[in-house]
Design a protein around this motif. Sequence first.
Motif, PDB file in Angstrom:
ATOM      1  N   LYS A  22     -23.166  -0.713 -23.867  1.00 49.76           N
ATOM      2  CA  LYS A  22     -24.877   0.143 -22.952  1.00 49.76           C
ATOM      3  C   LYS A  22     -25.209  -0.704 -22.181  1.00 49.76           C
ATOM      4  N   PRO A  23     -25.579  -2.271 -22.970  1.00 52.10           N
ATOM      5  CA  PRO A  23     -25.906  -3.028 -22.411  1.00 52.10           C
ATOM      6  C   PRO A  23     -25.443  -3.815 -21.255  1.00 52.10           C
ATOM      7  N   ARG A  24     -24.295  -3.518 -21.453  1.00 44.52           N
ATOM      8  CA  ARG A  24     -23.518  -4.267 -20.461  1.00 44.52           C
ATOM      9  C   ARG A  24     -23.534  -3.318 -18.528  1.00 44.52           C
ATOM     10  N   GLY A  25     -23.307  -1.748 -19.324  1.00 42.74           N
ATOM     11  CA  GLY A  25     -23.646  -1.025 -18.005  1.00 42.74           C
ATOM     12  C   GLY A  25     -24.467  -1.414 -17.454  1.00 42.74           C
ATOM     13  N   ILE A  26     -25.622  -1.105 -18.265  1.00 45.16           N
ATOM     14  CA  ILE A  26     -27.237  -1.551 -17.607  1.00 45.16           C
ATOM     15  C   ILE A  26     -27.639  -3.208 -16.858  1.00 45.16           C
ATOM     16  N   CYS A  27     -26.631  -4.041 -17.578  1.00 48.26           N
ATOM     17  CA  CYS A  27     -26.548  -4.945 -16.789  1.00 48.26           C
ATOM     18  C   CYS A  27     -25.227  -4.988 -15.179  1.00 48.26           C
ATOM     19  N   TYR A  28     -24.661  -4.509 -15.134  1.00 46.75           N
ATOM     20  CA  TYR A  28     -23.820  -4.009 -14.064  1.00 46.75           C
ATOM     21  C   TYR A  28     -24.596  -3.365 -13.054  1.00 46.75           C
ATOM     22  N   ALA A  29     -25.027  -1.921 -13.530  1.00 42.64           N
ATOM     23  CA  ALA A  29     -25.857  -1.552 -12.560  1.00 42.64           C
ATOM     24  C   ALA A  29     -27.111  -2.030 -11.670  1.00 42.64           C
ATOM     25  N   ILE A  30     -27.849  -2.968 -12.656  1.00 42.50           N
ATOM     26  CA  ILE A  30     -29.079  -3.584 -12.291  1.00 42.50           C
ATOM     27  C   ILE A  30     -28.612  -4.731 -10.583  1.00 42.50           C
ATOM     28  N   PHE A  31     -27.170  -5.671 -11.903  1.00 41.72           N
ATOM     29  CA  PHE A  31     -26.737  -6.469 -10.739  1.00 41.72           C
ATOM     30  C   PHE A  31     -26.327  -6.538  -9.492  1.00 41.72           C
ATOM     31  N   GLY A  32     -25.878  -5.023  -9.628  1.00 43.55           N
ATOM     32  CA  GLY A  32     -25.539  -4.138  -8.109  1.00 43.55           C
ATOM     33  C   GLY A  32     -25.816  -4.175  -7.217  1.00 43.55           C
ATOM     34  N   THR A  33     -27.464  -3.266  -7.865  1.00 41.06           N
ATOM     35  CA  THR A  33     -27.785  -2.698  -6.804  1.00 41.06           C
ATOM     36  C   THR A  33     -29.320  -3.311  -6.110  1.00 41.06           C
ATOM     37  N   MET A  34     -29.055  -4.826  -7.266  1.00 40.65           N
ATOM     38  CA  MET A  34     -29.785  -6.244  -6.781  1.00 40.65           C
ATOM     39  C   MET A  34     -29.248  -6.223  -5.606  1.00 40.65           C
ATOM     40  N   LEU A  35     -27.967  -6.770  -5.411  1.00 41.98           N
ATOM     41  CA  LEU A  35     -27.547  -7.791  -4.808  1.00 41.98           C
ATOM     42  C   LEU A  35     -26.980  -6.451  -3.840  1.00 41.98           C
ATOM     43  N   TRP A  36     -27.215  -4.896  -3.850  1.00 42.57           N
ATOM     44  CA  TRP A  36     -27.708  -4.091  -2.107  1.00 42.57           C
ATOM     45  C   TRP A  36     -28.915  -4.853  -1.504  1.00 42.57           C
ATOM     46  N   GLY A  37     -29.989  -4.915  -2.246  1.00 44.95           N
ATOM     47  CA  GLY A  37     -31.653  -5.060  -2.138  1.00 44.95           C
ATOM     48  C   GLY A  37     -31.006  -6.017  -1.178  1.00 44.95           C
ATOM     49  N   ILE A  38     -30.467  -7.319  -1.918  1.00 44.46           N
ATOM     50  CA  ILE A  38     -30.853  -8.853  -1.529  1.00 44.46           C
ATOM     51  C   ILE A  38     -30.008  -8.646  -0.032  1.00 44.46           C
ATOM     52  N   SER A  39     -28.906  -7.686   0.042  1.00 38.80           N
ATOM     53  CA  SER A  39     -28.406  -7.596   1.438  1.00 38.80           C
ATOM     54  C   SER A  39     -29.141  -6.932   2.053  1.00 38.80           C
ATOM     55  N   GLY A  40     -29.778  -6.501   2.703  1.00 41.38           N
ATOM     56  CA  GLY A  40     -31.016  -5.652   3.187  1.00 41.38           C
ATOM     57  C   GLY A  40     -31.644  -6.356   3.729  1.00 41.38           C
ATOM     58  N   SER A  41     -32.278  -7.713   2.726  1.00 34.40           N
ATOM     59  CA  SER A  41     -33.440  -9.060   3.463  1.00 34.40           C
ATOM     60  C   SER A  41     -32.438 -10.458   3.796  1.00 34.40           C
ATOM     61  N   VAL A  42     -31.168 -10.192   3.804  1.00 38.19           N
ATOM     62  CA  VAL A  42     -30.469 -11.541   4.924  1.00 38.19           C
ATOM     63  C   VAL A  42     -29.860 -10.224   5.406  1.00 38.19           C
ATOM     64  N   ALA A  43     -29.982  -9.540   6.266  1.00 39.47           N
ATOM     65  CA  ALA A  43     -30.103  -9.326   7.484  1.00 39.47           C
ATOM     66  C   ALA A  43     -31.557  -9.146   8.536  1.00 39.47           C
ATOM     67  N   GLN A  44     -32.379  -8.973   7.733  1.00 41.96           N
ATOM     68  CA  GLN A  44     -33.921  -8.927   8.054  1.00 41.96           C
ATOM     69  C   GLN A  44     -33.983 -10.099   8.885  1.00 41.96           C
ATOM     70  N   TYR A  45     -33.135 -11.410   7.955  1.00 43.70           N
ATOM     71  CA  TYR A  45     -33.354 -12.832   8.454  1.00 43.70           C
ATOM     72  C   TYR A  45     -32.091 -12.332   9.165  1.00 43.70           C
ATOM     73  N   LEU A  46     -31.082 -12.361   9.511  1.00 47.01           N
ATOM     74  CA  LEU A  46     -30.223 -12.459  10.743  1.00 47.01           C
ATOM     75  C   LEU A  46     -30.832 -11.632  11.640  1.00 47.01           C
ATOM     76  N   PHE A  47     -31.235 -11.068  11.707  1.00 48.25           N
ATOM     77  CA  PHE A  47     -32.715 -10.621  12.592  1.00 48.25           C
ATOM     78  C   PHE A  47     -33.024 -11.012  13.480  1.00 48.25           C
ATOM     79  N   ALA A  48     -33.660 -11.371  12.660  1.00 45.84           N
ATOM     80  CA  ALA A  48     -34.481 -12.440  13.057  1.00 45.84           C
ATOM     81  C   ALA A  48     -34.738 -13.737  13.514  1.00 45.84           C
ATOM     82  N   SER A  49     -33.668 -14.103  12.984  1.00 46.29           N
ATOM     83  CA  SER A  49     -33.105 -16.030  12.929  1.00 46.29           C
ATOM     84  C   SER A  49     -32.378 -16.033  14.075  1.00 46.29           C
ATOM     85  N   ALA A  50     -30.936 -15.328  14.370  1.00 43.35           N
ATOM     86  CA  ALA A  50     -29.971 -15.499  14.781  1.00 43.35           C
ATOM     87  C   ALA A  50     -29.653 -14.735  15.919  1.00 43.35           C
ATOM     88  N   HIS A  51     -30.573 -13.376  15.824  1.00 45.11           N
ATOM     89  CA  HIS A  51     -30.941 -12.199  16.709  1.00 45.11           C
ATOM     90  C   HIS A  51     -29.768 -11.797  16.396  1.00 45.11           C
TER      91      HIS A  51
END
Length: 308
Positions: free
Chosen positions: A12-41
């Motif tokens: 179960k701890p392995r599954g929890i880590c997979y789920a957390i890291f996967g959703t964290m990557l989704w969250g980071i990608s949203g912030s990266v998109a914000q950076y691209l919209f603001a800095s690179a138009h």
Amino acid sequence: MQLSESVTRSQKPRGICYAIFGTMLWGISGSVAQYLFASAHVSPTWLVGVRLLSAGVLLLGWFAFDTHQSLWSIFKAGRGWRLVIFGLLGMMPSQATYFMAISYGNAATATVLQFLGPLFIIVYLAAANRQLPRRVDMFSIALALLGTFLLVTQGRLTSLALSFPAVIWGVLAGVSQASYTLLPRPLLKQFDERLVVGWAMIIGSLVFLPRVVLATPAHLTLNNWFGIIFIIVGGTAIAYLLYLKSLAYIDPSATGMLSAFEPLTATVVAVGVLGTHLSLPEVIGGVLILLTTVLQAIPQKHVLGGRK
């Protein structure tokens, strides 16, 4: 999905880590998109098209390599029409509205507003089944509405903390998240998720294909391209891989609750790295919206006595 007791205890701890890291990557990608919209138009529609097309190809390639099955099986089975509906009315709008909400607002609030999806699912299922929502559903609706009010107004009736387009696109992201959840259910019962989602991504990307081909942003730096590649590979393909792997070790309800790490990560990155400001009422509103997802994921016999 029923997990064996041995798998649940030892892995179960392995599954929890997979789920957390996967959703964290989704969250980071949203912030990266914000950076691209603001800095690179970068245009949101161009980025959505590139993301859907590239990630769809990666998922189909992963499916073919892993299973050695035909990529066309879903069409040969006569389910192509349902796949097209999912791609155009579920996959495409869920991605487009989310990125538009980020471009007009920020990754933190856009990601939180996207989590209004369960609210619209509750309303749809109640109408389709012609029955009142359960008590826990009514409580979830109240929390979501209060949270949305605080998030978009900071508790002030006379003004909006977000721009009006950011609010509209954010709410539409919640609506499309509901359609993204409901539409593929018949397909997912019959076919591998990678096959369904991969094809849906490619079908959804066709709407933006002229934009992708003809309107590539000029003067993109190496950092900009790294950001785009991260959104495609890390924030989509790898995140989805980790999400799928988590389901082999933990129940879907647990994965649903751990999905709260997506807006949490987007908020931390947006505030800590990109300098986005969030007031206390906005933070409280976001927490209330996320609580609706947690409530819907908890087995109902443990929540407010279940259906009454």
